[in-house]
Design an enzyme around this catalytic site. Structure first.
Site, PDB file in Angstrom:
ATOM      1  N   CYS A  78       2.605   4.680   3.129  1.00 34.10           N
ATOM      2  CA  CYS A  78       1.135   3.766   3.400  1.00 34.10           C
ATOM      3  C   CYS A  78       1.546   4.164   4.881  1.00 34.10           C
ATOM      4  O   CYS A  78       2.312   3.207   5.710  1.00 34.10           O
ATOM      5  CB  CYS A  78       1.571   2.323   2.715  1.00 34.10           C
ATOM      6  SG  CYS A  78      -0.027   1.112   3.432  1.00 34.10           S
ATOM      7  N   CYS A 201      -4.228   8.243   4.836  1.00 34.09           N
ATOM      8  CA  CYS A 201      -4.108   7.164   3.721  1.00 34.09           C
ATOM      9  C   CYS A 201      -4.046   8.054   2.505  1.00 34.09           C
ATOM     10  O   CYS A 201      -4.787   8.399   2.269  1.00 34.09           O
ATOM     11  CB  CYS A 201      -5.806   6.484   3.907  1.00 34.09           C
ATOM     12  SG  CYS A 201      -5.988   5.097   2.351  1.00 34.09           S
TER      13      CYS A 201
END
Ligand code: DGL
EC number: 5.1.1.3
Length: 289
Positions: A78, A201
């Protein structure tokens, strides 16, 4: 922490299902390894939550994966959590090989011909000091068009289930991608156009098809799955922690702090894994927002 061995699993986590894109690359690069993946979907999205919240979740998850699963390495799949907390994870657990993610803008500089590079990521990642330093380190080598994509990770998170809600979220993914890509200016291979788009992302990898359609042919999309998987292999080699042979039993365990349906749907659709790989994470109650 329980003592880890080469047979111990590798822990991987994300705010939700986005990190499955990294798990896919890890499994291809490290076929002998076992993985425990934790989707913090009950607390997603991280991108608009602020650093303190994301750092607290990262610590709770790093602790849980070590205590309950005896992991030998941690991949923070992440970008937002890496930006907020990887430095603290490394100083708190110096014995645990830890891999973080950052938007792949260095490889994008090498790939771009027009010298104009688009970066899409969460607001948290783009506002972070870590990303600021990364951009500054490449100053002058290219022009960067940086676009926060509020709501996109969350829509992707909900778009996998084969239900009416899932279909509505998939439409929302398309609409948000169109809005954000449209705001970045022309894409293409001609001078002055953005010819390289960095997916900053891990969720956005699962919108790749829609993004490709929007930016048109010739534009390169860059993500971080493969380099992260290779880096993880190098760290494990250096720590003499690579699994020598495939472990018996299930190689992947997918856990969530949210509802299990979306994780099962994503695991089947993107990794070809059966629903039986998925379960609920036995973690302490989530923090208040
Ligand atoms: N998948 C995460 C990332 O790479 C964050 C998505 C979110 O929870 O906002 O940044």
């Amino acid at each position: 922490m329980t003592s880890a061995s080469p047979q111990s699993p590798i822990g991987v986590f994300d705010s939700g299902i986005g990190g499955l894109s990294v798990l896919r690359a890890l499994r291809a690069e490290l076929p002998n390894e076992r993985f425990v993946y934790l989707a913090d979907s009950g607390n997603a999205p991280y991108g608009e939550r602020g650093d303190a919240y994301v750092a607290a979740r990262t610590h709770a998850i790093a602790e849980h994966l070590q205590q309950a699963h005896g992991i030998k390495a941690l991949v923070v799949a992440c970008n937002t959590a890496t930006a907020a907390a990887i430095h603290e994870v490394r100083s708190r657990y110096p014995q645990l090989p830890s891999v973080g993610l950052e938007p792949a803008i260095k490889p994008a500089v090498a790939l771009s011909r027009t010298g104009r590079i688009g970066v899409i990521a969460t607001r948290g990642t783009l506002a972070s000091a870590k990303f600021g330093r990364l951009l500054a380190s490449l100053g002058g080598q290219a022009e960067f068009v940086v676009q926060p994509c509020d709501g996109l990770a969350y829509a992707i998170e909900r778009s996998t289930e084969p239900t009416a809600d899932g279909a509505a979220s998939a439409r929302e993914v398309r609409a948000l991608c169109a809005r954000y890509i449209g705001a970045m200016g022309p894409f293409g291979t001609e001078a002055g156009a953005i010819d390289t788009l960095v997916l900053g992302c891990t969720h956005y990898v699962f919108a790749e098809e829609v993004l490709r359609e929007l930016v048109g042919p010739g534009v390169q999309l860059v993500d971080t799955g493969l380099p992260v998987a290779r880096h993880t292999r190098r760290l494990l080699e250096a720590a003499r922690q690579l699994a020598p042979a495939p472990a018996p039993g299930p190689q992947v365990q997918l856990l969530t702090t949210g509802e299990i349906g979306p994780l099962q749907a994503a695991a089947s659709r993107w990794l070809g894994l059966p629903a039986s790989c998925c379960g609920l994470a036995a973690m302490p109650l989530p923090l208040a927002a």
